[in-house]
Scaffold this motif. Structure first.
Motif, PDB file in Angstrom:
ATOM      1  N   HIS A   1    -111.775 -51.745  45.802  1.00 50.79           N
ATOM      2  CA  HIS A   1    -111.853 -50.291  45.598  1.00 50.79           C
ATOM      3  C   HIS A   1    -112.868 -49.627  46.519  1.00 50.79           C
ATOM      4  O   HIS A   1    -113.037 -48.409  46.457  1.00 50.79           O
ATOM      5  CB  HIS A   1    -112.235 -49.994  44.138  1.00 50.79           C
ATOM      6  CG  HIS A   1    -111.253 -50.502  43.138  1.00 50.79           C
ATOM      7  ND1 HIS A   1    -110.128 -49.801  42.758  1.00 50.79           N
ATOM      8  CD2 HIS A   1    -111.201 -51.680  42.443  1.00 50.79           C
ATOM      9  CE1 HIS A   1    -109.436 -50.496  41.867  1.00 50.79           C
ATOM     10  NE2 HIS A   1    -110.083 -51.645  41.649  1.00 50.79           N
TER      11      HIS A   1
ATOM     12  N   LEU B   1    -114.548 -49.307  37.276  1.00 48.76           N
ATOM     13  CA  LEU B   1    -114.821 -49.909  38.580  1.00 48.76           C
ATOM     14  C   LEU B   1    -115.255 -48.865  39.603  1.00 48.76           C
ATOM     15  O   LEU B   1    -116.233 -49.060  40.334  1.00 48.76           O
ATOM     16  CB  LEU B   1    -113.584 -50.657  39.082  1.00 48.76           C
ATOM     17  CG  LEU B   1    -113.180 -51.904  38.278  1.00 48.76           C
ATOM     18  CD1 LEU B   1    -111.820 -52.424  38.735  1.00 48.76           C
ATOM     19  CD2 LEU B   1    -114.242 -52.987  38.436  1.00 48.76           C
TER      20      LEU B   1
ATOM     21  N   CYS C   1    -115.794 -53.995  33.031  1.00 49.06           N
ATOM     22  CA  CYS C   1    -114.929 -54.003  34.218  1.00 49.06           C
ATOM     23  C   CYS C   1    -113.756 -54.963  34.047  1.00 49.06           C
ATOM     24  O   CYS C   1    -112.632 -54.672  34.480  1.00 49.06           O
ATOM     25  CB  CYS C   1    -115.747 -54.382  35.452  1.00 49.06           C
ATOM     26  SG  CYS C   1    -116.939 -53.124  35.968  1.00 49.06           S
TER      27      CYS C   1
ATOM     28  N   MET D   1    -114.047 -57.970  41.834  1.00 53.41           N
ATOM     29  CA  MET D   1    -113.289 -56.879  41.211  1.00 53.41           C
ATOM     30  C   MET D   1    -113.577 -55.544  41.880  1.00 53.41           C
ATOM     31  O   MET D   1    -112.707 -54.676  41.990  1.00 53.41           O
ATOM     32  CB  MET D   1    -113.615 -56.800  39.713  1.00 53.41           C
ATOM     33  CG  MET D   1    -113.041 -57.933  38.880  1.00 53.41           C
ATOM     34  SD  MET D   1    -113.263 -57.682  37.104  1.00 53.41           S
ATOM     35  CE  MET D   1    -114.999 -58.083  36.902  1.00 53.41           C
ATOM     36  N   LEU D   2    -114.807 -55.353  42.340  1.00 52.79           N
ATOM     37  CA  LEU D   2    -115.204 -54.077  42.945  1.00 52.79           C
ATOM     38  C   LEU D   2    -114.741 -53.945  44.392  1.00 52.79           C
ATOM     39  O   LEU D   2    -114.443 -52.835  44.861  1.00 52.79           O
ATOM     40  CB  LEU D   2    -116.737 -53.936  42.889  1.00 52.79           C
ATOM     41  CG  LEU D   2    -117.372 -53.759  41.506  1.00 52.79           C
ATOM     42  CD1 LEU D   2    -118.886 -53.898  41.599  1.00 52.79           C
ATOM     43  CD2 LEU D   2    -117.012 -52.398  40.920  1.00 52.79           C
TER      44      LEU D   2
ATOM     45  N   LEU E   1    -117.744 -59.847  39.427  1.00 53.03           N
ATOM     46  CA  LEU E   1    -117.807 -58.386  39.506  1.00 53.03           C
ATOM     47  C   LEU E   1    -117.613 -57.909  40.943  1.00 53.03           C
ATOM     48  O   LEU E   1    -116.898 -56.929  41.192  1.00 53.03           O
ATOM     49  CB  LEU E   1    -119.163 -57.898  38.970  1.00 53.03           C
ATOM     50  CG  LEU E   1    -119.262 -57.650  37.470  1.00 53.03           C
ATOM     51  CD1 LEU E   1    -120.712 -57.415  37.063  1.00 53.03           C
ATOM     52  CD2 LEU E   1    -118.408 -56.453  37.058  1.00 53.03           C
TER      53      LEU E   1
ATOM     54  N   LYS F   1    -109.872 -53.906  34.669  1.00 55.46           N
ATOM     55  CA  LYS F   1    -109.679 -54.207  36.089  1.00 55.46           C
ATOM     56  C   LYS F   1    -108.267 -53.881  36.580  1.00 55.46           C
ATOM     57  O   LYS F   1    -108.045 -53.679  37.778  1.00 55.46           O
ATOM     58  CB  LYS F   1    -110.010 -55.667  36.376  1.00 55.46           C
ATOM     59  CG  LYS F   1    -109.082 -56.682  35.720  1.00 55.46           C
ATOM     60  CD  LYS F   1    -109.525 -58.099  36.087  1.00 55.46           C
ATOM     61  CE  LYS F   1    -108.616 -59.140  35.461  1.00 55.46           C
ATOM     62  NZ  LYS F   1    -109.042 -60.517  35.815  1.00 55.46           N
TER      63      LYS F   1
END
Length: 443
Positions: free
Chosen positions: A424, A386, A375, A420-421, A417, A379
């Motif tokens: 979205h 992702l 990821c 980053m997720l 993580l 990213k």
């Protein structure tokens, strides 16, 4: 009525008889002759041996005393002239006769014990092996001697300790190196016998590893790994695992040996036994995570198709193999080519998410680490890893991981993580990770 009374009376008499027999057995146990009892354990001696001071003990008890570092006689406190106890056949025969005479009291005859190998015998066998291996001379003689060692070691744990403590592993490793300098085909029988025996002596000492880590020995090990029979391949990879786990310098020699990566890959693709598969995975893990050799090794394994093989293998396998397989994949993800191939496999993300909380703490750690690497590398891209991770429930799994607790490094990666997720999440509806079980697999 009378019949019932008679049955009860018979039952009472039988119980009384059994009680009396039990008392006799207790009396008999207390009446064991003093000379038949071990002075240390106070139990009936099964293998009486006499020390240089003339006192007789049971072998198991006195050997524990000596192995603890004591060099004196427990009874007389005299310094022992020799630490080799001598079997007392006279006392042993008297004990056996006494057991036979009192077998009616439930006392069983002690079996005649096998006399363990002595240090003197071990050194004599070692000298003969060294002489036979000199310049690859007597193959048959050396093989017979090694086979004798293996038989004696399997006979008892005591014999195994005696051979190991006297440096037999180094002698056999030196013989292996000597025979490896000649033609492998001509010496295959004796070389395989030595390998088989060495696997019983792990961990090997530094001298043994030095002999086995030489260029000649490594070439021979890889030769067995690639084209030997099943037992030869198994023993070769077990020895290689022992080498690279104890000395990382051997990794450079192994990586430079032609055919090493092919041989290890073959054991994963065509497994012969769980022990060989695990040893191969550990060896590969060392190769793909060691700084001097990892990039070149990763490239070779990726080109062979190891990623696809491992991803499909960890879908449904035992815990130990799953942990090691995920560890190798984590090492492969340390370079761009490895991450690119991982992304190309349709099962990579679903399998990684599924393994969080499912196998073990170590498997969870590796799974999170791989996800984090994949990821983090993408990213800045729209969609990709992702979105796929979100779709199979990675967000929920990572939140749960932080709630139940994990290691500090894993916690940091899981937190990153989630960051980053999170941006979205509005683009799609997250589903539970168990819903991907019906996804089509390419195997």
């Amino acid at each position: 009525m009378i019949s019932t009374w008679r049955r009860r009376r018979a039952a009472r008499r039988a119980a009384e008889k059994q009680r009396l027999e039990g008392e006799h057995c207790i009396d008999m146990e207390l009446a064991i002759p003093k000379d038949f009892r071990c002075p240390i354990s106070l139990d009936l001696m099964k293998d009486p041996v006499t020390l240089s001071t003339g006192i007789t003990y049971d072998r198991e008890s006195i050997e524990k005393w000596i192995e603890a570092g004591n060099v004196t006689c427990p009874i007389t406190n005299q310094v022992l002239r020799s630490l080799e106890p001598i079997p007392n056949h006279s006392i042993r025969k008297m004990i056996q006769d006494w057991c036979v005479e009192n077998r009616s009291y439930g006392i069983e005859r002690i079996p005649t014990p096998r006399i363990p190998v002595s240090s003197v015998e071990v050194l004599k066998i070692q000298a003969k092996i060294t002489a036979a291996a000199c310049k690859g001379g007597d193959q048959v003689g050396c093989r017979n001697l090694v086979a004798k060692i293996k038989t004696l070691m399997k006979e008892s744990e005591r014999n195994k300790k005696r051979f190991v403590s006297n440096g037999t592993g180094s002698v056999l490793s030196a013989a292996f190196e000597e025979f490896s300098r000649a033609c492998f085909n001509e010496n295959a029988t004796v070389l395989e016998e030595i390998l088989s025996t060495l696997t019983l002596m792990f961990p090997l000492d530094g001298e043994a590893n030095s002999h086995l880590g030489s260029a000649a020995s490594m070439d021979c090990l890889v030769w067995f790994l690639k084209g030997g029979d099943l037992s030869g391949r198994r023993n070769a990879v077990l020895v290689l695992k022992e080498l690279v786990s104890s000395d990382t310098k051997k990794l450079e020699v192994l990586s430079a040996t032609e055919g090493a990566t092919e041989g290890l890959f073959k054991l994963i693709k065509e497994p012969i036994c769980p022990a060989a598969t695990k040893a191969s995975l550990v060896t590969i893990y060392q190769m793909v995570t060691s700084t001097p050799t990892n990039v070149k090794a990763i490239t070779k394994f990726v080109d062979m198709g190891l990623i696809s093989l491992l991803v499909e293998m960890v879908v449904d396998t035992e815990r130990s193999v799953c942990e090691k397989g995920l560890g190798v994949l984590d090492g492969i993800c340390s370079c761009d080519e490895g991450r690119e191939k991982m992304n190309d496999h349709s099962l990579t993300i679903p399998v990684l998410v599924k393994k969080i909380h499912r196998v073990s703490d170590l498997a969870t750690e590796f799974s999170v680490s791989i996800l984090w690497k994949l990821c983090k590398a993408q990213k800045r891209q729209e969609g990709g890893v992702l979105l796929e991770a979100l779709q199979v429930g990675a967000f929920q799994k990572l939140l749960l991981l932080l709630q139940v607790g994990c290691g500090e490094r894993t916690k940091e990666k899981a937190t990153e993580l989630l960051k980053m997720l999170n941006p979205h999440r509005e683009r799609l509806e997250c589903i539970d990770s168990s819903d991907f079980k019906d996804l089509k697999r390419p195997f």
